[in-house]
Design a protein around this motif. Structure first.
Motif, PDB file in Angstrom:
ATOM      1  N   VAL A  19       0.838  -1.204   0.000  1.00 51.06           N
ATOM      2  CA  VAL A  19       0.000   0.000   0.000  1.00 51.06           C
ATOM      3  C   VAL A  19       0.869   1.249   0.000  1.00 51.06           C
ATOM      4  O   VAL A  19       0.636   2.198  -0.763  1.00 51.06           O
ATOM      5  CB  VAL A  19      -0.946  -0.003   1.219  1.00 51.06           C
ATOM      6  CG1 VAL A  19      -1.665   1.344   1.340  1.00 51.06           C
ATOM      7  CG2 VAL A  19      -1.969  -1.127   1.093  1.00 51.06           C
ATOM      8  N   TRP A  20       1.903   1.259   0.859  1.00 51.58           N
ATOM      9  CA  TRP A  20       2.806   2.418   0.900  1.00 51.58           C
ATOM     10  C   TRP A  20       3.526   2.615  -0.440  1.00 51.58           C
ATOM     11  O   TRP A  20       3.625   3.725  -0.946  1.00 51.58           O
ATOM     12  CB  TRP A  20       3.830   2.227   2.010  1.00 51.58           C
ATOM     13  CG  TRP A  20       4.943   3.242   1.927  1.00 51.58           C
ATOM     14  CD1 TRP A  20       4.918   4.533   2.341  1.00 51.58           C
ATOM     15  CD2 TRP A  20       6.230   3.039   1.346  1.00 51.58           C
ATOM     16  NE1 TRP A  20       6.108   5.158   2.066  1.00 51.58           N
ATOM     17  CE2 TRP A  20       6.931   4.262   1.454  1.00 51.58           C
ATOM     18  CE3 TRP A  20       6.863   1.942   0.749  1.00 51.58           C
ATOM     19  CZ2 TRP A  20       8.236   4.418   0.999  1.00 51.58           C
ATOM     20  CZ3 TRP A  20       8.154   2.091   0.286  1.00 51.58           C
ATOM     21  CH2 TRP A  20       8.832   3.320   0.398  1.00 51.58           C
ATOM     22  N   ASP A  23       1.174   3.993  -3.170  1.00 52.02           N
ATOM     23  CA  ASP A  23       0.922   5.429  -3.008  1.00 52.02           C
ATOM     24  C   ASP A  23       2.166   6.249  -3.324  1.00 52.02           C
ATOM     25  O   ASP A  23       2.091   7.292  -3.994  1.00 52.02           O
ATOM     26  CB  ASP A  23       0.468   5.708  -1.574  1.00 52.02           C
ATOM     27  CG  ASP A  23       0.173   7.180  -1.345  1.00 52.02           C
ATOM     28  OD1 ASP A  23      -0.965   7.592  -1.617  1.00 52.02           O
ATOM     29  OD2 ASP A  23       1.087   7.907  -0.900  1.00 52.02           O
ATOM     30  N   HIS A  24       3.332   5.789  -2.859  1.00 57.47           N
ATOM     31  CA  HIS A  24       4.561   6.577  -2.996  1.00 57.47           C
ATOM     32  C   HIS A  24       5.031   6.664  -4.443  1.00 57.47           C
ATOM     33  O   HIS A  24       5.477   7.730  -4.891  1.00 57.47           O
ATOM     34  CB  HIS A  24       5.659   5.968  -2.132  1.00 57.47           C
ATOM     35  CG  HIS A  24       6.930   6.767  -2.119  1.00 57.47           C
ATOM     36  ND1 HIS A  24       7.072   7.920  -1.380  1.00 57.47           N
ATOM     37  CD2 HIS A  24       8.109   6.581  -2.785  1.00 57.47           C
ATOM     38  CE1 HIS A  24       8.283   8.409  -1.574  1.00 57.47           C
ATOM     39  NE2 HIS A  24       8.937   7.627  -2.420  1.00 57.47           N
ATOM     40  N   LEU A  27       0.735   7.149  -6.885  1.00 56.77           N
ATOM     41  CA  LEU A  27      -0.206   8.230  -6.584  1.00 56.77           C
ATOM     42  C   LEU A  27       0.490   9.543  -6.230  1.00 56.77           C
ATOM     43  O   LEU A  27       0.020  10.612  -6.628  1.00 56.77           O
ATOM     44  CB  LEU A  27      -1.137   7.799  -5.442  1.00 56.77           C
ATOM     45  CG  LEU A  27      -1.985   6.554  -5.709  1.00 56.77           C
ATOM     46  CD1 LEU A  27      -2.924   6.295  -4.541  1.00 56.77           C
ATOM     47  CD2 LEU A  27      -2.756   6.678  -7.009  1.00 56.77           C
ATOM     48  N   ARG A  28       1.587   9.464  -5.493  1.00 59.75           N
ATOM     49  CA  ARG A  28       2.261  10.700  -5.102  1.00 59.75           C
ATOM     50  C   ARG A  28       2.764  11.488  -6.319  1.00 59.75           C
ATOM     51  O   ARG A  28       2.595  12.720  -6.352  1.00 59.75           O
ATOM     52  CB  ARG A  28       3.418  10.390  -4.145  1.00 59.75           C
ATOM     53  CG  ARG A  28       4.180  11.646  -3.711  1.00 59.75           C
ATOM     54  CD  ARG A  28       5.234  11.311  -2.666  1.00 59.75           C
ATOM     55  NE  ARG A  28       6.104  12.454  -2.421  1.00 59.75           N
ATOM     56  CZ  ARG A  28       5.786  13.473  -1.639  1.00 59.75           C
ATOM     57  NH1 ARG A  28       4.592  13.505  -1.040  1.00 59.75           N
ATOM     58  NH2 ARG A  28       6.632  14.459  -1.461  1.00 59.75           N
ATOM     59  N   ARG A  31      -0.070  13.494  -7.608  1.00 62.94           N
ATOM     60  CA  ARG A  31      -0.390  14.639  -6.751  1.00 62.94           C
ATOM     61  C   ARG A  31       0.620  15.764  -6.962  1.00 62.94           C
ATOM     62  O   ARG A  31       0.258  16.942  -6.999  1.00 62.94           O
ATOM     63  CB  ARG A  31      -0.422  14.200  -5.290  1.00 62.94           C
ATOM     64  CG  ARG A  31      -1.533  13.229  -4.941  1.00 62.94           C
ATOM     65  CD  ARG A  31      -1.768  13.131  -3.443  1.00 62.94           C
ATOM     66  NE  ARG A  31      -0.625  12.604  -2.734  1.00 62.94           N
ATOM     67  CZ  ARG A  31      -0.430  11.306  -2.464  1.00 62.94           C
ATOM     68  NH1 ARG A  31      -1.329  10.403  -2.882  1.00 62.94           N
ATOM     69  NH2 ARG A  31       0.630  10.897  -1.785  1.00 62.94           N
ATOM     70  N   GLU A  57      -1.098  12.003   1.933  1.00 60.26           N
ATOM     71  CA  GLU A  57      -1.605  10.662   1.635  1.00 60.26           C
ATOM     72  C   GLU A  57      -3.023  10.508   2.188  1.00 60.26           C
ATOM     73  O   GLU A  57      -3.419  11.208   3.119  1.00 60.26           O
ATOM     74  CB  GLU A  57      -0.702   9.607   2.291  1.00 60.26           C
ATOM     75  CG  GLU A  57       0.764   9.707   1.909  1.00 60.26           C
ATOM     76  CD  GLU A  57       1.673   9.040   2.934  1.00 60.26           C
ATOM     77  OE1 GLU A  57       2.620   8.367   2.507  1.00 60.26           O
ATOM     78  OE2 GLU A  57       1.413   9.217   4.141  1.00 60.26           O
ATOM     79  N   ALA A  61      -3.198   4.909   3.346  1.00 57.73           N
ATOM     80  CA  ALA A  61      -1.782   4.976   2.977  1.00 57.73           C
ATOM     81  C   ALA A  61      -0.957   5.611   4.088  1.00 57.73           C
ATOM     82  O   ALA A  61       0.181   5.203   4.347  1.00 57.73           O
ATOM     83  CB  ALA A  61      -1.626   5.753   1.675  1.00 57.73           C
ATOM     84  N   GLU A  62      -1.525   6.613   4.749  1.00 60.53           N
ATOM     85  CA  GLU A  62      -0.801   7.280   5.829  1.00 60.53           C
ATOM     86  C   GLU A  62      -0.521   6.318   6.980  1.00 60.53           C
ATOM     87  O   GLU A  62       0.585   6.286   7.538  1.00 60.53           O
ATOM     88  CB  GLU A  62      -1.606   8.482   6.319  1.00 60.53           C
ATOM     89  CG  GLU A  62      -0.872   9.331   7.349  1.00 60.53           C
ATOM     90  CD  GLU A  62      -1.671  10.555   7.750  1.00 60.53           C
ATOM     91  OE1 GLU A  62      -1.075  11.477   8.337  1.00 60.53           O
ATOM     92  OE2 GLU A  62      -2.890  10.584   7.477  1.00 60.53           O
ATOM     93  N   HIS A  65       2.069   3.823   5.880  1.00 64.46           N
ATOM     94  CA  HIS A  65       3.375   4.477   5.864  1.00 64.46           C
ATOM     95  C   HIS A  65       3.982   4.506   7.263  1.00 64.46           C
ATOM     96  O   HIS A  65       5.200   4.322   7.443  1.00 64.46           O
ATOM     97  CB  HIS A  65       3.226   5.904   5.319  1.00 64.46           C
ATOM     98  CG  HIS A  65       4.521   6.593   5.070  1.00 64.46           C
ATOM     99  ND1 HIS A  65       4.606   7.879   4.595  1.00 64.46           N
ATOM    100  CD2 HIS A  65       5.801   6.192   5.251  1.00 64.46           C
ATOM    101  CE1 HIS A  65       5.879   8.226   4.479  1.00 64.46           C
ATOM    102  NE2 HIS A  65       6.610   7.220   4.874  1.00 64.46           N
TER     103      HIS A  65
END
Length: 305
Positions: A19-20, A23-24, A27-28, A31, A57, A61-62, A65
């Motif tokens: 998941v991290w 996102d990293h 998705l990041r 953004r 996030e 995700a947060e 993380h």
């Protein structure tokens, strides 16, 4: 339970890490691109707080993380370095008591992966006298702890509460005969079982000196001994790649005498340290649950032999 926890720890570490990473790395960047586009157009004034809000996030995700590094560190420590165990029975008395919490050195007998337990790197083999934790051969989901008595190729005899060992001799020349393991009586009034005073003996097993308990009124249960083909009752010839183990509480231990040998693939590690020891002495009329400790045995904290 330990196996279930290991698998659960691996799954949680993998899930939070994925998941991290998603996102990293996926998705990041999106953004960041959106924020860069807004700043380039100048249509929206982005103060630092607003920018951080857009880059933040999502809650899942947060949390992943935050949790993933902790799980990863615990997984590495527990799988490859040291794992804590609690002693649940008296089979290793007087060396280990119920309520002892020990550390097991996982890399003593090879570095294994935490799921399939395949050896990734050879680091060493058990030595005679080691206190070893291993998967119970008849049910690998259960962890057992016993003392290593016989190495591959050894002949071990247990008769009339006496232990005899003939070390392996591959060359066939200069071989040692079958000899009794030396021991000396320490006391006979320190430990009791069902009202019977147990004899405490100091046993010399190769370079390791340790104490064992003998119940003088209990006969050897030879009718339940492991029947190895080609040997007499109470005689065990250790196959290659396997080990013969006994409990220090000789008359209150279900060990190699009754189910045979421990394959090296089942080895978990070597017990090296008692990091906490609780006592549970209470009267029969106590209202406290049995699992609540009544004290701490600080004098037991330390290394094992």
């Amino acid at each position: 339970m330990a196996t279930l926890f290991s698998h659960l720890l691996v799954l949680l570490t993998l899930a939070t890490g994925l998941v991290w990473a998603f996102d990293h790395y996926l998705l990041r960047p999106k953004r960041l691109s959106q924020v860069a586009a807004l700043e380039a157009n100048g249509t929206v004034a982005l103060d630092p707080d607003k920018r951080d809000e857009l880059l933040r996030e999502g809650p899942i995700a947060e949390n992943c993380h935050a949790v993933f590094p902790v799980l990863a560190v615990v997984l590495v420590l527990r799988s490859f370095l040291y794992e804590p165990f609690q002693i649940p029975s008296g089979s290793m008395m007087p060396t280990l008591l119920v309520g002892d919490f020990i550390l097991v050195e996982k890399f003593s007998y090879g570095i294994k992966d935490p799921v399939w337990r395949k050896t990734l790197m050879e680091t060493g083999k058990p030595e005679r006298g080691d206190i070893a934790v291993f998967k119970y051969p008849q049910d690998p989901s259960i962890d057992y702890i016993k003392r290593v008595i016989g190495l591959p190729g050894d002949t071990v005899v247990y008769s009339n509460k006496e232990l005899y060992i003939k070390p392996a001799c591959p060359s066939g020349q200069g071989c040692e005969p079958l000899r009794a393991v030396s021991r000396a009586l320490v006391n006979r009034d320190e430990f009791y079982h069902s009202g019977v005073a147990l004899q405490r003996h100091r046993e010399q097993l190769s370079e390791v000196t340790h104490d064992i308990l003998i119940n003088p009124r209990q006969r050897d249960r030879v009718e339940y001994y492991y029947p190895q083909p080609g040997t007499q009752t109470g005689e065990f010839v250790v196959p290659e790649g396997q080990y013969f183990v006994l409990g220090d509480n000789r008359d209150n231990s279900t060990d190699g005498r009754f189910w045979g040998f421990v394959d090296e693939s089942l080895l978990v590690g070597k017990a090296v340290f008692i990091w906490m020891s609780f006592e549970f002495d209470r009267n029969a009329d106590s209202i406290l649950p049995g699992w609540i400790p009544t004290g701490v045995r600080f004098d037991r904290i330390g290394g094992l032999e």
